[in-house]
Design a protein around this motif. Structure first.
Motif, PDB file in Angstrom:
ATOM      1  N   THR A  17       0.837  -1.203   0.000  1.00  0.00           N
ATOM      2  CA  THR A  17       0.000   0.000   0.000  1.00  0.00           C
ATOM      3  C   THR A  17       0.872   1.253   0.000  1.00  0.00           C
ATOM      4  N   MET A  18       0.898   1.976   1.114  1.00  0.00           N
ATOM      5  CA  MET A  18       1.524   3.297   1.132  1.00  0.00           C
ATOM      6  C   MET A  18       3.027   3.240   0.847  1.00  0.00           C
ATOM      7  N   PHE A  19       3.741   2.329   1.492  1.00  0.00           N
ATOM      8  CA  PHE A  19       5.178   2.212   1.241  1.00  0.00           C
ATOM      9  C   PHE A  19       5.426   1.892  -0.227  1.00  0.00           C
ATOM     10  N   GLY A  20       4.685   0.939  -0.748  1.00  0.00           N
ATOM     11  CA  GLY A  20       4.875   0.540  -2.132  1.00  0.00           C
ATOM     12  C   GLY A  20       4.584   1.648  -3.118  1.00  0.00           C
ATOM     13  N   HIS A  21       3.702   2.564  -2.741  1.00  0.00           N
ATOM     14  CA  HIS A  21       3.364   3.659  -3.646  1.00  0.00           C
ATOM     15  C   HIS A  21       4.397   4.783  -3.612  1.00  0.00           C
ATOM     16  N   ALA A  76      12.215  -0.454  -9.693  1.00  0.00           N
ATOM     17  CA  ALA A  76      11.220   0.621  -9.834  1.00  0.00           C
ATOM     18  C   ALA A  76      11.723   1.687 -10.802  1.00  0.00           C
ATOM     19  N   CYS A  77      13.018   1.981 -10.736  1.00  0.00           N
ATOM     20  CA  CYS A  77      13.610   2.982 -11.634  1.00  0.00           C
ATOM     21  C   CYS A  77      13.559   2.515 -13.088  1.00  0.00           C
ATOM     22  N   GLN A  78      13.749   1.229 -13.308  1.00  0.00           N
ATOM     23  CA  GLN A  78      13.674   0.685 -14.660  1.00  0.00           C
ATOM     24  C   GLN A  78      12.280   0.874 -15.248  1.00  0.00           C
ATOM     25  N   LEU A  79      11.256   0.685 -14.422  1.00  0.00           N
ATOM     26  CA  LEU A  79       9.883   0.870 -14.894  1.00  0.00           C
ATOM     27  C   LEU A  79       9.621   2.326 -15.273  1.00  0.00           C
ATOM     28  N   LEU A  80      10.146   3.255 -14.484  1.00  0.00           N
ATOM     29  CA  LEU A  80      10.015   4.668 -14.827  1.00  0.00           C
ATOM     30  C   LEU A  80      10.729   4.976 -16.137  1.00  0.00           C
ATOM     31  N   ALA A  81      11.915   4.378 -16.309  1.00  0.00           N
ATOM     32  CA  ALA A  81      12.717   4.639 -17.509  1.00  0.00           C
ATOM     33  C   ALA A  81      11.999   4.193 -18.779  1.00  0.00           C
ATOM     34  N   ASN A  82      11.145   3.186 -18.662  1.00  0.00           N
ATOM     35  CA  ASN A  82      10.375   2.733 -19.830  1.00  0.00           C
ATOM     36  C   ASN A  82       9.491   3.835 -20.403  1.00  0.00           C
ATOM     37  N   PHE A  83       9.202   4.850 -19.572  1.00  0.00           N
ATOM     38  CA  PHE A  83       8.339   5.952 -20.000  1.00  0.00           C
ATOM     39  C   PHE A  83       9.112   7.271 -20.067  1.00  0.00           C
ATOM     40  N   GLY A  84      10.444   7.164 -20.141  1.00  0.00           N
ATOM     41  CA  GLY A  84      11.271   8.346 -20.307  1.00  0.00           C
ATOM     42  C   GLY A  84      11.517   9.150 -19.056  1.00  0.00           C
ATOM     43  N   VAL A  85      11.135   8.606 -17.890  1.00  0.00           N
ATOM     44  CA  VAL A  85      11.324   9.302 -16.615  1.00  0.00           C
ATOM     45  C   VAL A  85      12.566   8.739 -15.929  1.00  0.00           C
ATOM     46  N   GLY A  89      14.483   2.236   1.636  1.00  0.00           N
ATOM     47  CA  GLY A  89      14.996   1.883   2.953  1.00  0.00           C
ATOM     48  C   GLY A  89      14.072   0.871   3.602  1.00  0.00           C
ATOM     49  N   PRO A  90      14.515   0.219   4.665  1.00  0.00           N
ATOM     50  CA  PRO A  90      13.652  -0.728   5.375  1.00  0.00           C
ATOM     51  C   PRO A  90      12.335  -0.065   5.777  1.00  0.00           C
ATOM     52  N   VAL A  91      11.240  -0.803   5.616  1.00  0.00           N
ATOM     53  CA  VAL A  91       9.909  -0.221   5.834  1.00  0.00           C
ATOM     54  C   VAL A  91       9.815   0.480   7.183  1.00  0.00           C
TER      55      VAL A  91
END
Length: 391
Positions: free
Chosen positions: A64-68, A81-90, A351-353
């Protein structure tokens, strides 16, 4: 002459292109919760309480919140997560969002962890920056004493030298690896010392290109003048000034301390003054050709900078200007800017939750306090769900 891209932050298909229907429903629930202050506050308190009692709540938070709002618990998780952003040029900035214990072992561990984020970032073409807070690398009380012009003890002097060496290590690593690095702004009563550390690093590493960027909190009424003076000094001494204007993060603490100790409140009289100086800062930087990271969730300021980029014939694809938002927030700005060909970087906290709870508490408070931020996010998610015809 660079062609000016067309952009609209209302293009929800672009804004939520990376989100599945399931993820969109999850976002709906998260921002609906944040939109109700007492529910949000209660949820954070219950989460902290659960960690104290060692209840198995981590899995729920990660979904939920941490994951978002966070990329993951480790560098490796966050890179995904950064790789997924990079797929959209971010692009992304790995941001260790853990508050240390404030001892030398903690400072060394934080320095090593940030060093590892730089090493990992250099392996990609979509993680161009590192970032650090000086108080993560050394004792803030020593910074206070230096700014107050109080003498340091012999042990404090040694500790400050270690802090200087940690700052230099990270800036040199960014330089050697072909990266850039951001120095975060902090409280006014030791910000002058942080500024000096940043400018010293710039004089050393910002000769051929801009490596080190200093942060200016424009909710301080002196920040615009400080930025201009820093630019003049940089020109005189022959190095590039890198700037990251932000609106600011410590207003309540700043005002309370000024009132308690009887000195002039460093904070702007109102939000309009902050917005004015923020826009003047990005205007000045664009006009003077200063490398800049425009960190904002404000659509008006963002559009103003796209106008300046066009006016000053800055190539949107160059590294002269970056736009920056936080992971999990203002995707309507980030994704539409990236789609239009601008340079965009998301701060990706990790970082650790259980150790990132202070960060999540700040995000919850920020979403509630920024003029309608959670309402805005909630409304956009709701519109996209309607567009997709999902409930």
């Amino acid at each position: 002459m660079p062609v000016r891209p067309t952009i609209s932050f209302e293009n929800l298909e672009v804004a939520f292109a990376s989100k599945s229907n399931t993820e969109l429903r999850k976002m709906y629930l998260i921002f609906a919760t944040l939109n109700t202050n007492w529910v949000s506050n209660l949820g954070i308190k219950l989460a902290n309480w659960s960690f104290q009692l060692r209840l198995p709540i981590k899995g729920i938070l990660k979904k939920t919140m941490f994951g978002h709002f966070c990329g993951g618990e480790t560098i490796q998780e966050s890179v995904l997560a950064c790789q997924l952003l990079a797929n959209f040029g971010v692009h992304s900035i790995l941001d260790l969002s853990v508050e240390g214990k404030g001892d030398e072992a903690s400072f060394e561990a934080t320095t090593e962890e940030i060093y590892q984020t730089l090493v990992e970032s250099a392996k990609t073409d979509y993680m161009p920056f590192g970032v650090f807070k000086v108080t993560g690398l050394g004792d803030y009380r020593i910074l206070e004493k230096i700014q107050a012009k109080q003498a340091l003890t012999a042990e404090e002097q040694k500790a400050y030298v270690r802090l200087e060496n940690r700052v230099d290590r990270l800036c040199q690593t960014a330089h050697d690896l072909g990266l850039k690095i951001l120095v975060d702004a902090e409280e006014s009563w030791f910000q002058e010392v942080i500024d000096e550390l940043a400018y010293r690093a710039m004089a050393k590493y910002n000769k051929a290109r801009c490596v080190v960027y200093n942060t200016y909190q424009m909710y301080r009424h002196d920040s615009l003048d400080r930025l201009k003076k820093a630019h003049q000094t940089a020109k005189e001494q022959g190095y590039l000034l890198g700037v990251k204007p932000v609106r600011g993060a410590y207003m309540e603490k700043e005002r309370a301390r000024a009132l308690a100790e009887g000195y002039l409140d460093p904070i702007q009289p109102n939000k309009e003054a902050t917005d004015r100086d923020y826009d003047l800062a990005i205007y000045y930087a664009a006009h003077e050709g200063i490398p800049m990271v425009c960190a904002t969730h404000n659509e008006k300021s963002t559009l103003a900078l796209t106008e300046l980029i066009s006016e000053h014939q800055i190539d949107p694809k160059s590294d002269q200007v970056y736009f920056s938002q936080l992971y999990g927030m203002s995707d309507s700005i980030s994704y539409n800017l990236a789609k239009a060909g601008y340079r965009v970087v998301k701060y990706v906290p990790y970082g650790p939750v259980e150790k990132v709870m202070p960060y999540l508490s700040r995000r919850a408070a920020e979403n509630s306090s920024i003029a309608g931020q959670s309402s805005r996010e909630f409304d956009l998610v709701r519109k996209e769900m309607k567009r997709r015809r999902i409930g």
